[in-house]
Design a protein around this motif. Structure first.
Motif, PDB file in Angstrom:
ATOM      1  N   THR A 195       0.701  -1.143   0.057  1.00  0.00           N
ATOM      2  CA  THR A 195      -0.086   0.004  -0.181  1.00  0.00           C
ATOM      3  C   THR A 195       0.894   1.277  -0.035  1.00  0.00           C
ATOM      4  O   THR A 195       2.033   1.235   0.039  1.00  0.00           O
ATOM      5  N   THR A 196       0.307   2.494  -0.077  1.00  0.00           N
ATOM      6  CA  THR A 196       1.088   3.760  -0.039  1.00  0.00           C
ATOM      7  C   THR A 196       2.161   3.711   1.017  1.00  0.00           C
ATOM      8  O   THR A 196       2.984   4.318   0.940  1.00  0.00           O
ATOM      9  N   PHE A 197       1.337   3.484   2.197  1.00  0.00           N
ATOM     10  CA  PHE A 197       2.469   3.845   3.360  1.00  0.00           C
ATOM     11  C   PHE A 197       2.519   2.220   4.162  1.00  0.00           C
ATOM     12  O   PHE A 197       1.484   1.288   3.937  1.00  0.00           O
ATOM     13  N   LYS A 198       3.630   2.177   4.931  1.00  0.00           N
ATOM     14  CA  LYS A 198       3.653   0.731   5.527  1.00  0.00           C
ATOM     15  C   LYS A 198       2.491   0.061   6.543  1.00  0.00           C
ATOM     16  O   LYS A 198       2.151  -1.122   6.146  1.00  0.00           O
ATOM     17  N   GLU A 199       1.748   0.795   7.257  1.00  0.00           N
ATOM     18  CA  GLU A 199       0.914   0.077   8.237  1.00  0.00           C
ATOM     19  C   GLU A 199      -0.209   0.952   8.129  1.00  0.00           C
ATOM     20  O   GLU A 199      -0.608   1.873   8.968  1.00  0.00           O
ATOM     21  N   PRO A 200      -1.325   0.243   7.398  1.00  0.00           N
ATOM     22  CA  PRO A 200      -2.612   0.910   7.538  1.00  0.00           C
ATOM     23  C   PRO A 200      -3.281   0.552   8.807  1.00  0.00           C
ATOM     24  O   PRO A 200      -4.346   1.102   9.194  1.00  0.00           O
ATOM     25  N   HIS A 201      -2.794  -0.527   9.463  1.00  0.00           N
ATOM     26  CA  HIS A 201      -3.515  -0.701  10.885  1.00  0.00           C
ATOM     27  C   HIS A 201      -5.174  -1.035  10.792  1.00  0.00           C
ATOM     28  O   HIS A 201      -5.770  -0.547  11.848  1.00  0.00           O
ATOM     29  N   TRP A 202      -5.444  -1.463   9.756  1.00  0.00           N
ATOM     30  CA  TRP A 202      -6.998  -1.744   9.479  1.00  0.00           C
ATOM     31  C   TRP A 202      -7.545  -2.759  10.458  1.00  0.00           C
ATOM     32  O   TRP A 202      -8.531  -2.517  11.155  1.00  0.00           O
ATOM     33  N   TRP A 203      -7.033  -3.923  10.437  1.00  0.00           N
ATOM     34  CA  TRP A 203      -7.466  -5.041  11.384  1.00  0.00           C
ATOM     35  C   TRP A 203      -7.422  -4.821  12.805  1.00  0.00           C
ATOM     36  O   TRP A 203      -8.497  -4.925  13.436  1.00  0.00           O
TER      37      TRP A 203
END
Length: 344
Positions: free
Chosen positions: A130-138
């Motif tokens: 993705t665009t940055f490393k850590e979307p932290h969605w989950w």
């Protein structure tokens, strides 16, 4: 002292009851209605075609919450918006868009060289992120958490998370003008996601699930990932736990740090945790958000690693024990060459 104090109380033979698929679907029916049980054949990455029911002339990313809070994503979405219609596959007078989930997850641990691995894998011609490393969605955005200290924001729907992989999906899909059948032009491309919180962070449970399980979350983040992606790959990077904790201490927090200050903060955190153990079980104390927030030094990553088995529900994963270094760990370059991905 830190590790001995914890391991002396851990029952390594104990295991938690993994919830049934029916229970998970009941907990989050929308997510399970969006993500199919089967993916497109003939490609490595888990992708599928989803009917697009919106207006194809409107902005498909207008309501995406990642775009609202991130300038970087707004820039990416602006580009994706301009080519969105070109990537719609038309069948029976209906438009379909390709959707994808990650093929693999770099799930931790923090301060163990996950960024180094992420940067190396990005160089591989068949790997996308993705665009940055850590979307932290989950672990966070799904619950409306940006920073827990700031309270709750709007919950990010699963569609917002899937949007993050549209750029990679377009590359897997290829040019529909030349390929009207919609069969992927680049079937070997795989997508990675590198949120280091995925392995250990289940803090949101106390705000969204009832407390009928004796102080433990009825569902872990890992339960949902396994139910949706039983063949997902996981990369785990580990490190001497005390050195990792000290590196974490140096990276976050206030100025004027010292070994003595670190020792005092860890000792106070252990006292809080051991006080909890006098009344509750080990698992209950690990998942006790109040205790975790009160600790002056974040032991939660270490504690959660001991009592939970985040990969126990997963059928395959890659584990790497990294070198120890104050600023993180570095992996050998073989992680980023072609051969290392062929076994996947």
């Amino acid at each position: 002292m830190v590790v001995k104090s914890i391991t002396s109380r851990v029952e390594f033979g104990s295991s938690r009851q993994i919830p049934s698929l029916k229970e998970l679907i009941k907990s989050d029916p929308h997510m399970f209605s969006v993500i199919p049980r089967k993916f497109l054949p003939g490609i490595k990455n888990p992708c599928w075609y989803e009917e697009f029911t919106g207006n194809i002339t409107s902005d498909p990313y207008r309501t995406n919450l990642y775009g609202r809070y991130s300038r970087r994503f707004r820039t990416v979405f602006q580009h994706l918006r301009s080519t969105f219609r070109d990537h719609l596959l038309h069948r029976s007078r209906k438009p379909y868009r390709m959707r994808c989930l990650p093929f693999f997850y770099i799930i931790g641990q923090p301060k163990c060289g996950t960024t180094d691995l992420y940067d190396r894998l990005r160089l591989h011609p068949d790997v996308r992120f993705t665009t940055f490393k850590e979307p932290h969605w989950w672990t966070r955005k799904r619950f409306g958490i940006i920073r827990l200290s700031e309270g709750f924001h709007d919950r990010y729907p699963v569609e917002d998370y899937l949007d993050l992989f549209d750029q990679a999906a377009y590359q897997i899909q290829g040019n529909l003008t030349a390929n009207t059948k919609g069969s992927p032009s680049h079937p070997n491309i795989i997508i990675g996601e590198a949120s280091a919180s995925t392995m250990w962070d289940n803090n949101a449970w106390v705000y969204f699930y009832d407390n009928a399980t004796g102080g433990e979350p009825p569902f872990l983040i890992q339960d949902f990932i396994h139910a949706l992606q039983p063949d997902a790959r996981f990369i785990v990077m580990l490190r001497d736990p005390v050195e990792r904790l000290y590196s974490d201490y140096l990276y976050f927090g206030i100025a004027n740090k010292s070994a003595e200050d670190f020792h005092e903060k860890v000792s106070e955190s252990l006292q809080l945790f051991e006080g909890c153990l006098t009344e509750y079980t080990m698992r209950s104390c690990v998942y006790n958000t109040t205790i975790n927030n009160a600790m002056p030094e974040n032991l939660h990553v270490l504690l959660a690693s001991f009592v939970s088995s985040p990969l126990s529900a997963s059928s395959s994963f890659t584990s790497s024990s990294s070198q120890t270094a104050q600023d993180g760990c570095s992996l050998d370059e073989e992680w980023a060459n072609n051969e290392s991905l062929q076994s996947w």
